[in-house]
Design an enzyme around this catalytic site. Structure first.
Site: not given
Ligand SMILES: [Mg+2]
Ligand SMILES: [Zn+2]
Length: 222
Positions: A20, A22
């Protein structure tokens, strides 16, 4: 889905780790005066979280193809332009390349089911790529030519864990112990919610997750 290619691998690899963006690789942008937290939306915002580069280096050296899967609904919600998402992703790829970390690509879901004021109509509505749906992850597995069962998805939310399971991949959850004061959705995940998602691995630092992934796969594959 938007795919931005990074570094091509010299030879085929048998395993992959999808990460992922962020809250896993890079930090959010915090304006403590306004009390606003947003995902990075400018190349200057790309700031790696602690020991992320070491963790990625460890995985690359252990022979994993590395890729990134991210939900970026900002343009669908009318908050950002698609260009700002794309240039931020490109800056992330460039920064990783500067550190000699080979990342095959970033797959972004630009959609949002409800959108928002001024959001781009073509991006609003249901899609098959927004995590926890498996679309982004399956597309990346195809890109790396790795079986989903030989892929890990590493993320900081249960949405990432659920996407991993929907794609038939192993899940590793970065579980932050400290709550950020201005982001209510950050911090420890309540144990009953955690139990319902059942991540295969859970550690507070990416480096620890990387180490655990390599160790676990080595046990299984000899
Ligand atoms: Mg995230
Ligand atoms: Zn989508």
């Amino acid at each position: 889905m938007k795919l931005q290619l990074g570094v091509a691998l010299p030879n085929a690899l048998e395993r992959a780790v999808i990460l992922d963006r962020d809250g896993t690789l890079i930090d959010f942008v915090r304006d403590s005066e306004l009390g606003v937290v947003t995902p990075a939306f400018h190349p200057a915002h790309v700031r790696f979280l602690p020991n992320v580069l070491h963790g990625l280096e460890l995985l690359a050296k252990a022979g994993y193809a590395l890729m990134i899967a991210t939900n970026q609904p900002g343009a669908a919600k009318g908050e950002l332009s698609e260009e700002s998402i794309v240039t931020t992703n490109q800056a992330l790829l460039d920064r990783l390349a500067e550190h000699s970390i080979p990342v095959l690509g970033i797959a972004s879901c630009l959609h949002h089911p409800e959108g928002g004021d001024g959001g781009r109509a073509d991006l609003i509505g249901p899609c098959t790529c927004r995590k926890p749906k498996p679309g982004l992850l399956l597309e990346l597995a195809k890109l790396a030519q790795v079986e989903p069962a030989s892929c890990w998805m590493v993320g900081d939310t249960l949405t990432d864990v659920r996407a991993a399971h929907a794609a038939g991949m192993q899940s590793a959850l970065l579980s932050l112990e400290e709550r950020c004061e201005i982001c209510p959705h950050r911090g420890p995940i309540p144990s009953e919610r955690l139990a319902s998602a059942e991540p295969r691995l859970k550690e507070p630092r990416l480096l620890d997750l990387a180490t655990a992934i390599v160790r676990l796969d080595a046990q299984h594959h000899g």
